[in-house]
Design an enzyme around this catalytic site. Structure first.
Site, PDB file in Angstrom:
ATOM      1  N   THR A 191       0.816  -1.220   0.000  1.00 28.93           N
ATOM      2  CA  THR A 191       0.000   0.000   0.000  1.00 28.93           C
ATOM      3  C   THR A 191       0.846   1.264   0.000  1.00 28.93           C
ATOM      4  OG1 THR A 191      -0.287   0.220   2.415  1.00 28.93           O
ATOM      5  CG2 THR A 191      -1.803  -1.264   1.242  1.00 28.93           C
ATOM      6  N   MET A 232      -2.904   5.240  -1.513  1.00 32.14           N
ATOM      7  CA  MET A 232      -4.255   4.688  -1.488  1.00 32.14           C
ATOM      8  C   MET A 232      -4.235   3.319  -0.807  1.00 32.14           C
ATOM      9  SD  MET A 232      -6.320   6.906  -2.881  1.00 32.14           S
ATOM     10  CE  MET A 232      -5.361   8.218  -2.105  1.00 32.14           C
ATOM     11  N   HIS A 233      -4.064   3.325   0.509  1.00 31.92           N
ATOM     12  CA  HIS A 233      -3.910   2.074   1.245  1.00 31.92           C
ATOM     13  C   HIS A 233      -5.101   1.132   1.031  1.00 31.92           C
ATOM     14  CE1 HIS A 233      -0.393   3.581   3.405  1.00 31.92           C
ATOM     15  NE2 HIS A 233      -1.058   4.703   3.640  1.00 31.92           N
ATOM     16  N   ASP A 234      -6.295   1.603   1.374  1.00 32.39           N
ATOM     17  CA  ASP A 234      -7.464   0.717   1.373  1.00 32.39           C
ATOM     18  C   ASP A 234      -7.856   0.259  -0.024  1.00 32.39           C
ATOM     19  OD1 ASP A 234      -7.639   0.879   4.120  1.00 32.39           O
ATOM     20  OD2 ASP A 234      -9.061   2.539   4.101  1.00 32.39           O
TER      21      ASP A 234
END
Length: 304
Positions: A191, A232-234
């Site tokens: 991520t 944009m981790h999620d």
């Protein structure tokens, strides 16, 4: 055939992008959303999730989940997402309400009604999922797999070694990782590579109404910057469902540290098999960044 998914989330600015992708990616069928305390309180994450569903006119049921971790005091990430969790955009008023049952029971009921096993996607702390697995073990055969955004095989982002979603409720994460269900972990190893470039971010206001809304939120997001790029981790958890070829996965034994004075919340990822324990998690270790960025552009163009 579209893949049925349930999404457990704590919006959160990058959660908003993941929710957009879950709704608009043509390969996915988002059937249920649940909220959990994480980035901000569960009252705020629920309000934010309902605002997003109303914004996109998405008729997807939503249940409010756990307000506190299983055994310890709550923590949040308001310093990253703002006090409301989604600062920067004025959403219109609506009269949507969550379902009248807790999130883990809503997941249980939906799993038991589903004609086939369902993929769960968890992009916040794992409290709701731990409650489901511990209180409703009969549901396990109805879970196709669990894809999470959380953890790290290396450095953390809220302690030297712990990632926020796991550190927010280590006992819940430990319960989930011991459960025996199939788990795919998209942690910081991938991520932190999932960056939207300044050039792309600058195009969002002219893309569509979703782009305009996200651009406003991103100006308040503190995981990177509009000048250097935003992580944009999620969104990685959604990308893995749609474009698995973008990710390098390795089966590993993973445990969650719950006791350490300095290491609580760390995901201990045994990449080299030093412990001699069977793998219980498929860990994402690398990402095709260009391919990810291209997919994001494609799916957000559909989010009108």
């Amino acid at each position: 055939m579209r893949l049925p998914i349930f999404l457990d989330t704590d919006p959160g600015i990058d959660d908003a992008v993941a929710i957009a992708a879950a709704i608009f990616a043509p390969e996915l069928d988002l059937q249920l959303m649940t909220t959990v305390a994480g980035n901000v309180s569960v009252e705020k994450t629920t309000r934010n999730a309902l605002q997003l569903l109303h914004f996109w006119n998405a008729e997807i049921p939503l249940a409010q989940g756990a307000a506190v971790p299983l055994v310890r005091a709550p923590r949040d990430a308001a310093s990253v997402h703002g006090e409301s969790g989604m600062a920067g955009y004025d959403f219109v008023e609506h009269n949507r309400k969550p379902l009248g049952i807790p999130a883990f029971l809503a997941i249980r009921d939906a799993l038991m009604r589903a004609p086939e096993p369902v993929t769960l996607v968890a992009i916040g702390p794992l409290t709701n999922i731990a409650l489901l697995l511990s209180q409703c073990p009969e549901c396990k055969p109805y879970i196709r797999r669990l894809v999470i955004m959380g953890g790290s095989a290396g450095r953390g982002n809220c302690t030297p070694n712990a990632e926020f979603n796991i550190a927010a409720d280590p006992e819940a994460a430990a319960c989930v990782f011991r459960s025996g269900i199939e788990i795919v972990m998209c942690g910081l190893d991938v991520t932190n590579q999932a960056i939207l470039t300044p050039d792309y971010l600058a195009t969002l206001p002219e893309l569509n109404r979703t782009g305009k809304m996200l651009h406003a939120l991103f100006s308040h997001y503190r995981s990177g910057s509009m000048q250097s790029g935003l992580r944009m981790h999620d969104l990685c958890a959604i990308a893995l469902l749609v474009r698995p070829e973008l990710f390098t996965l390795k089966p590993c034994f993973v445990a969650v540290e719950t006791q350490g004075e300095f290491t609580s919340g760390t995901t201990v990822v045994d990449i080299d098999g030093c412990l001699g324990k069977p793998a219980n998690v498929k860990v994402a270790l690398d990402l095709d960044v260009k391919g990810f960025q291209q997919w994001v552009a494609e799916v957000l163009a559909l989010a009108s």
